[in-house]
Design a protein around this motif. Sequence first.
Motif, PDB file in Angstrom:
ATOM      1  N   THR A  98      -2.231   9.224  -6.198  1.00 11.72           N
ATOM      2  CA  THR A  98      -1.895   9.622  -4.839  1.00 11.72           C
ATOM      3  C   THR A  98      -1.310  11.031  -4.899  1.00 11.72           C
ATOM      4  N   ASP A 116      -0.552   6.325  -0.886  1.00  7.71           N
ATOM      5  CA  ASP A 116       0.576   5.660  -0.240  1.00  7.71           C
ATOM      6  C   ASP A 116       1.932   6.221  -0.648  1.00  7.71           C
ATOM      7  N   ARG A 118       4.808   8.883   0.240  1.00  7.33           N
ATOM      8  CA  ARG A 118       5.204   9.153   1.629  1.00  7.33           C
ATOM      9  C   ARG A 118       5.964  10.465   1.793  1.00  7.33           C
ATOM     10  N   ASP A 133       0.172   5.709   5.347  1.00  2.00           N
ATOM     11  CA  ASP A 133      -0.295   5.093   4.103  1.00  2.00           C
ATOM     12  C   ASP A 133      -1.796   4.825   4.167  1.00  2.00           C
ATOM     13  N   THR A 135      -3.633   2.525   2.795  1.00  3.11           N
ATOM     14  CA  THR A 135      -3.670   1.230   2.135  1.00  3.11           C
ATOM     15  C   THR A 135      -4.479   0.240   2.953  1.00  3.11           C
ATOM     16  N   GLN A 138      -2.378  -1.185   5.816  1.00  2.43           N
ATOM     17  CA  GLN A 138      -2.205  -0.263   6.936  1.00  2.43           C
ATOM     18  C   GLN A 138      -3.442  -0.262   7.817  1.00  2.43           C
ATOM     19  N   LEU A 160      -4.963   0.431  -2.554  1.00  2.13           N
ATOM     20  CA  LEU A 160      -5.185   1.749  -1.951  1.00  2.13           C
ATOM     21  C   LEU A 160      -6.626   1.905  -1.512  1.00  2.13           C
ATOM     22  N   ASP A 191       5.816   5.151  -3.907  1.00  2.00           N
ATOM     23  CA  ASP A 191       6.129   3.848  -3.323  1.00  2.00           C
ATOM     24  C   ASP A 191       7.134   3.066  -4.157  1.00  2.00           C
TER      25      ASP A 191
END
Length: 410
Positions: A98, A116, A118, A133, A135, A138, A160, A191
Amino acid sequence: MATVKASAAVSHVGRVRSNNQDSGYAGRRLFLVADGMGGHAGGDVASAIATRRIAEADIDYDSSVDAGADLEAALIAANRQIAETVADHAELTGMGTTVSALLHLGDQVVISHIGDSRIYLLRSDELSQISTDHTFVQRLVDAGRITADEAMVHPRRSVLMRVLGDVEASPEIDQMVLDTRDGDRWMLCSDGLSGVASFDEILEIMSADAGAKQVADRLVKASLDGGAPDNVTVVVVDIGEPAAPATPPLIVGSAAAPLAFGAAPEPARPRGIRLTPFRPHPVQETHFEPDSEDFFDEIIEEDARRRRRRRWLWGFWIVLLIGAIVAAFVLGYQWTQTRYYVGESNGRVAVFQGIQQNLGPLSLHELHTETTIDVSELRTYDQQRVEQTISAGSLGEARLIVQRLEDSIE
């Protein structure tokens, strides 16, 4: 014009993982967090390659348009380098990372985000999550299939849908330009923090009257206090008039250590990274979005089957437990009915079947025989024994006790 007052980057392996697959960077203008995946097969390599390549975008820009284009190009270049590394080393297949990056430019920040990890903004004591996110859960929340609370405990909350890796040549990257001003506090995290510390806990720590380094340390500590099942990396950026000379760029996590894998030295690739032909660890399961449009329905149906199986198992064990309790009670009650004792009933010596105790409203004894012997006629010692009850192992033994009491009167 808003400037960077102070910044800090902190990374910790956590309390469960054996190696740190996170990377973080706090530079002059650029700040980022990368959370690698692929386990020992190369999550640390992916985040390190991405961080080192994207850090090259930490330069001055004339406009936010130029900054945004260069930052996005840096992520695409990092994606390409990861794919090239996997092509040269098949044992790294499935590694990815990520990236949440923030580039400060005057009164604006340029944000590039995938995965994910942030990005949060604290402004006027109000905390907002800026990034979204990428994901599976989400997607379900956005589609209205589950609630945000259900997403927090969903068994696939870590799957993900978008990352940098060896899957897509041009992955979709969220890009935005936002205003910033003095007093803003930005925070980027993996995360390992957002999956452990609550929103209110993050707000409380970020609102504290403390420097960027203290806040970053406290956020990492909050994850450690919560068990820290994953690596945790935090970058804090305070906007305002600098109180001291700017600190040199700082790299933390796996990108700060020499790498065992990486792309071969070429102009577009990181230098000084030696490749080794083998790493004795299994390739971990990848978590990328399949091409099938039926993926959501298939996963939801699979989760529904899993819930039904769990309910059936729970029901089976509950029925088994209840059956065991009932069987124990029945056997215990039957045993008590093989016991006898001599006591008093209506002022006379009597034989009772069972034991003297009660189980709640249930009596574990009953009158078997009431004799004609008055307790008052017995010797004082025998009276006390009868009033306190005399245990007997059988009905015959109880009758012998009664006979001896009767003989003592004569």
